[in-house]
Design an enzyme around this catalytic site. Sequence first.
Site, PDB file in Angstrom:
ATOM      1  N   GLN A 592      17.853  51.234  65.500  1.00  0.00           N
ATOM      2  CA  GLN A 592      17.994  52.675  65.622  1.00  0.00           C
ATOM      3  C   GLN A 592      17.039  53.261  66.651  1.00  0.00           C
ATOM      4  O   GLN A 592      17.388  54.193  67.372  1.00  0.00           O
ATOM      5  CB  GLN A 592      17.750  53.346  64.266  1.00  0.00           C
ATOM      6  CG  GLN A 592      18.161  54.804  64.225  1.00  0.00           C
ATOM      7  CD  GLN A 592      19.620  54.994  64.549  1.00  0.00           C
ATOM      8  OE1 GLN A 592      20.441  54.126  64.276  1.00  0.00           O
ATOM      9  NE2 GLN A 592      19.958  56.128  65.128  1.00  0.00           N
ATOM     10  N   GLU A 593      15.850  52.720  66.726  1.00  0.00           N
ATOM     11  CA  GLU A 593      14.846  53.257  67.630  1.00  0.00           C
ATOM     12  C   GLU A 593      15.169  52.997  69.098  1.00  0.00           C
ATOM     13  O   GLU A 593      15.020  53.879  69.939  1.00  0.00           O
ATOM     14  CB  GLU A 593      13.469  52.662  67.308  1.00  0.00           C
ATOM     15  CG  GLU A 593      12.824  53.207  66.047  1.00  0.00           C
ATOM     16  CD  GLU A 593      12.358  54.644  66.218  1.00  0.00           C
ATOM     17  OE1 GLU A 593      12.239  55.116  67.356  1.00  0.00           O
ATOM     18  OE2 GLU A 593      12.105  55.296  65.190  1.00  0.00           O
TER      19      GLU A 593
END
Length: 727
Positions: A592-593
């Site tokens: 996600q990052e």
Amino acid sequence: MLRRLRNPIPLAVGAGLSALLIGTTLLVMRWSNLGQGWSVGGQLGGQISSQSKGQPKSTVLPLVALSASQRASQLEAIASGSKSLDRNRARFLLADDLIQQKQGKKALTWLEGLEQDYQVLAPQVALKRAQAYEVSGDKAKANAAWQELLERYGENSVAAEALFALGRNDPKLYDQAIASFPSHPRSIEIAWTRLKQNPNQLSLLLLLLNHDTDSKQINTVLEALQNKYAAQLKPEDWEAIAYIYWDRFDYDKAGQAYAKATRTPLNLYRAGRGRQLRGKRAEAIAAYQQLLREFPNAKDTGLGLIRLAQLVPSQQALPYLEMAINKFPEKAGEALLAKAKILDATNSTKSASQARQLALSKYADSEAVGEYRWSKAQGRAKAGDFLGAWQWAQPITKNNTDSELAPKAAFWVGKWATRLGHQKDGKASFEYVLSNYPESYYAWRSAGILGLDVGTFNTVRDMTPQVVRPFERSLLPAGSEAVKELYQLGQNDDAWTLWQAEFRDRIQPTVAQQFTDGVLRLGVGQNIKGITKVESLGWWRDTPEERSQISALKQESAYWHALYPFPFLEYIENWSQERKLNPLLVTALMRQESRFEPGIRSSAGAMGLMQVMPATGAWIAQAINTKSYALDNPNDNIKFGTWYLDHTHETYSNNSMFAVASYNAGPGNVSKWIKDIGLSDPDEFVEAVPFVETQGYIKHVFENYWNYLRLYNPQMSEILSRYRARG
């Protein structure tokens, strides 16, 4: 401290496939004190075959993911056997491994006679022979091999490599490479070199515009074309410029370029939408009106009418909405709700109510109607009217089954039914989510409520599920047979190079081409773009044929493996073990990052795979007594990121929801939310998080975690297959 990538306008976010993931031999991962760890296993479901039809099961393909030293003896045994496809593959891989080790003479022994036996890769065998002579230092034989390759395979794109090599002594051959193979990476390299010497070359700028759209330097090309050669550009050139800007979410510049592109409904719509998204109201209105005049019946015009109604005064908007209602049934629901809102504002209450009722009854499958229902359901739930909330939300599960809202609505229908004492109905709703939307965050929450061992916010940190990865790479759905064979052999760079030379439909690729492009990008480490290519397959496609193709692709395990990869395994294993963190949770957060892009830097300055802010990195370095580190180094970044994730878990008594939220929004905000919202229901807490970004972040991270679990844990995969069979 850490910020995720923002979702692109207008829709969603996504995932990826690493060079080692799809169909590779499994890497065994173990933790001495964290349970079973990762183990070897076979492919989990799916229909995309990893074996060519009519061929016996390969003994070579399972060796592809091993290092050269690990597989050498097995490949040599196969390569020394009787003639077969696997013998050819083994010899090719051995030769390539030796070339990489600068052992050209040994490589040549495995290449002898292979060109005739291995027809699918005959040009590539000739290429390896020339490369073998190059690394052995025999320039004369290398030049002879390049010349022979050019004579035999002059029409094949591999000839660009020969033209490039021979062009060092005869620069005219560079012209031939550019003319014959403009999209080949070698031709691109030549073009950039020549432009540095003389930037005023329109033909080379246009070559790069059409064939090197991903270059970090492409902005210099766009600026030069628009500033120096605008009068000489053709409509198709402006469309190519617009596409690059649109793809990079620079909607203002995209809109300006689309206005000069070939007149098509989509181009005119984007000319308006690009201006609208950047607040250029008058220009947007003009573009939408032009769309309406020139293409009154086109599908894009229906959406254009809705957008136009958003920009003009209320009384002027109503005729546009009426036109959308009457001519474009797929937009009628949205137009009716917009009309009702205008009528409400003018105190035409009865007419507004009639418009809404028509939308609810006749256009119940509209996305806009589903969203309207959901807003009403939320209002009822907030007031404590769970029956009313259930009544408003339940039709979404029947009428809007393809909507991203559907799993959310179905989950909350189950929660509200349970609160009303209808346990059986609640259980049925959770099972419905699990069987029909198994990839969703709400499927994970449903699985937990149904008693499956998938982890909760309070227990997921300490879980160590068994994870099994596929043995072999699946066949690519597009590309030449040579591209497909190279990819299956793990020859990522060669497969990507050949694909770039072949791929022509970059602006409007087929579903198969776009998926193949994404997979091959991931193979060479272009993780963000590769993930986005796979994830965005359905963003702009709405023909029945394309939707059918995407639906079929999503039934394949290769599609999901492409969205949820395992890059940087060694570092994740090491630091997850050190911090006693669930490695799938670390992988999920990292996905996600950064989408596994080690060099990425956010607008706020966060760096690397786990998006660590430099100031936070300095604080962590002091805490762990580390003086030398680099946040763009994968090992260092994961070391620091996992330390901070462990720290946020400790802060919130190992509640992973709060830990993940704190990772995104900071501990001060999370503490305030806990005080304001309360802890009675974790699902209500997530939905009540006031930061839209953080609420989405929590859901995406745990959705990622769940997908890694369901795709690669054999027990969970088997359980879900039973739910799907029931559904």
